[in-house]
Design a protein around this motif. Structure first.
Motif, PDB file in Angstrom:
ATOM      1  N   ASN A 138       9.375 188.028  49.924  1.00 57.51           N
ATOM      2  CA  ASN A 138      10.822 187.807  49.902  1.00 57.51           C
ATOM      3  C   ASN A 138      11.598 188.803  50.766  1.00 57.51           C
ATOM      4  O   ASN A 138      12.761 189.078  50.498  1.00 57.51           O
ATOM      5  N   ASN A 139      10.960 189.355  51.794  1.00 54.02           N
ATOM      6  CA  ASN A 139      11.647 190.269  52.727  1.00 54.02           C
ATOM      7  C   ASN A 139      12.303 191.451  52.027  1.00 54.02           C
ATOM      8  O   ASN A 139      13.418 191.862  52.373  1.00 54.02           O
ATOM      9  N   MET A 140      11.607 192.025  51.050  1.00 54.19           N
ATOM     10  CA  MET A 140      12.138 193.167  50.310  1.00 54.19           C
ATOM     11  C   MET A 140      11.282 194.398  50.606  1.00 54.19           C
ATOM     12  O   MET A 140      10.066 194.373  50.387  1.00 54.19           O
ATOM     13  N   PRO A 141      11.868 195.486  51.095  1.00 55.46           N
ATOM     14  CA  PRO A 141      11.093 196.710  51.319  1.00 55.46           C
ATOM     15  C   PRO A 141      10.479 197.208  50.009  1.00 55.46           C
ATOM     16  O   PRO A 141      11.201 197.368  49.005  1.00 55.46           O
ATOM     17  N   VAL A 142       9.183 197.415  50.002  1.00 54.85           N
ATOM     18  CA  VAL A 142       8.483 197.872  48.795  1.00 54.85           C
ATOM     19  C   VAL A 142       8.432 199.395  48.798  1.00 54.85           C
ATOM     20  O   VAL A 142       7.924 200.016  49.733  1.00 54.85           O
ATOM     21  N   ILE A 143       8.951 199.998  47.742  1.00 58.13           N
ATOM     22  CA  ILE A 143       9.010 201.461  47.636  1.00 58.13           C
ATOM     23  C   ILE A 143       7.727 201.986  46.990  1.00 58.13           C
ATOM     24  O   ILE A 143       7.304 201.500  45.945  1.00 58.13           O
ATOM     25  N   THR A 144       7.162 202.985  47.631  1.00 63.70           N
ATOM     26  CA  THR A 144       5.895 203.545  47.166  1.00 63.70           C
ATOM     27  C   THR A 144       6.102 204.914  46.515  1.00 63.70           C
ATOM     28  O   THR A 144       7.206 205.438  46.470  1.00 63.70           O
ATOM     29  N   ALA A 198      14.066 180.360  61.468  1.00 62.00           N
ATOM     30  CA  ALA A 198      13.987 179.300  60.460  1.00 62.00           C
ATOM     31  C   ALA A 198      12.564 179.271  59.908  1.00 62.00           C
ATOM     32  O   ALA A 198      11.589 179.424  60.653  1.00 62.00           O
ATOM     33  N   ARG A 199      12.465 179.092  58.597  1.00 60.97           N
ATOM     34  CA  ARG A 199      11.165 179.144  57.939  1.00 60.97           C
ATOM     35  C   ARG A 199      10.246 178.015  58.417  1.00 60.97           C
ATOM     36  O   ARG A 199      10.673 176.866  58.487  1.00 60.97           O
ATOM     37  N   ILE A 200       8.998 178.353  58.729  1.00 63.11           N
ATOM     38  CA  ILE A 200       7.994 177.379  59.075  1.00 63.11           C
ATOM     39  C   ILE A 200       6.975 177.332  57.941  1.00 63.11           C
ATOM     40  O   ILE A 200       6.434 178.365  57.550  1.00 63.11           O
ATOM     41  N   ALA A 201       6.729 176.144  57.419  1.00 65.87           N
ATOM     42  CA  ALA A 201       5.742 175.974  56.350  1.00 65.87           C
ATOM     43  C   ALA A 201       4.591 175.130  56.894  1.00 65.87           C
ATOM     44  O   ALA A 201       4.795 174.020  57.368  1.00 65.87           O
ATOM     45  N   THR A 202       3.396 175.671  56.834  1.00 67.99           N
ATOM     46  CA  THR A 202       2.223 174.952  57.307  1.00 67.99           C
ATOM     47  C   THR A 202       1.350 174.593  56.107  1.00 67.99           C
ATOM     48  O   THR A 202       0.871 175.474  55.389  1.00 67.99           O
TER      49      THR A 202
END
Length: 206
Positions: A138-144, A198-202
């Motif tokens: 979801n394009n969220m930076p994950v904090i470590t 734009a999102r591409i779904a394969t």
């Protein structure tokens, strides 16, 4: 700036809350406002794949999911906490996250996020990985942190004795505060947010 911390444990003041409170104290020390949301014990409905949220703009079930989504613009970061059940995150938190991210994922994009888990002995890393997948898609930076975000104990009193676990939570919160301030400074300096294609779904079945 504000961080929402979600406690998915059925116990409001158990091991998971110990971890979240430790994060909150360090965030507050860094000038970041915090709120701990306890999901309670009434249960959270799982997603039934009705896709009504696509038309309504919210989930058909009115509970903490819609309440959280409705005020997503009031918090800048997210920390999810839960206990480990059978080497995985408890059902209540995954039901909450399944519906929140499916119905309102766009409101959470670009917000820094982290997961913390509590366990008696094993299963922490598997649960931690499962929760992080919500952020990573979801394009969220994950904090470590300095270690995987876990705290150990079978009761609150034991969790409070896990000094390494508590330090891991403080380091996590320090990193969250730092990233939030970096984002704020970047915006003030005119750094633009990423623009996505734009999102591409394969689909692999033809």
């Amino acid at each position: 700036m504000k961080v929402l911390l979600v406690n998915g444990s059925p116990h409001p003041d158990g091991c998971t809350n110990v971890a979240l409170e430790e994060c909150a104290k360090t965030l507050n020390k860094n000038g970041i406002e915090t709120e701990i949301l306890w999901l309670g014990t009434d249960g959270v409905r799982g997603c039934i794949a009705c896709k009504k949220c696509r038309k309504l703009g919210k989930c058909v079930f009115q509970d903490a999911v819609n309440e959280t989504a409705a005020r997503a613009d009031t918090f800048d970061g997210l920390i999810i906490g839960c206990p480990v059940y059978y080497s995985g995150p408890c059902a209540q938190i995954t039901a909450f996250l399944d519906r929140l991210f499916y119905s309102a994922g766009g409101k959470l994009e670009k917000k820094p996020a982290a997961a913390v888990v509590s366990c008696r002995r094993g299963g922490a890393t598997a649960s931690f990985e499962r929760l992080n997948k919500y952020f990573e898609i979801n394009n969220m930076p994950v904090i470590t942190s300095q270690y995987w975000n876990q705290i150990h104990g079978n009761a609150k009193e034991e969790a409070l004795e896990d000094l390494e676990g508590l330090q891991t939570m403080r380091t996590l919160a320090e990193n969250m505060a730092w990233i939030l301030k970096c984002i704020e400074a970047g915006k003030a300096a005119g750094v633009k947010e990423p623009e996505y294609e734009a999102r591409i779904a394969t689909n692999f079945i033809r």
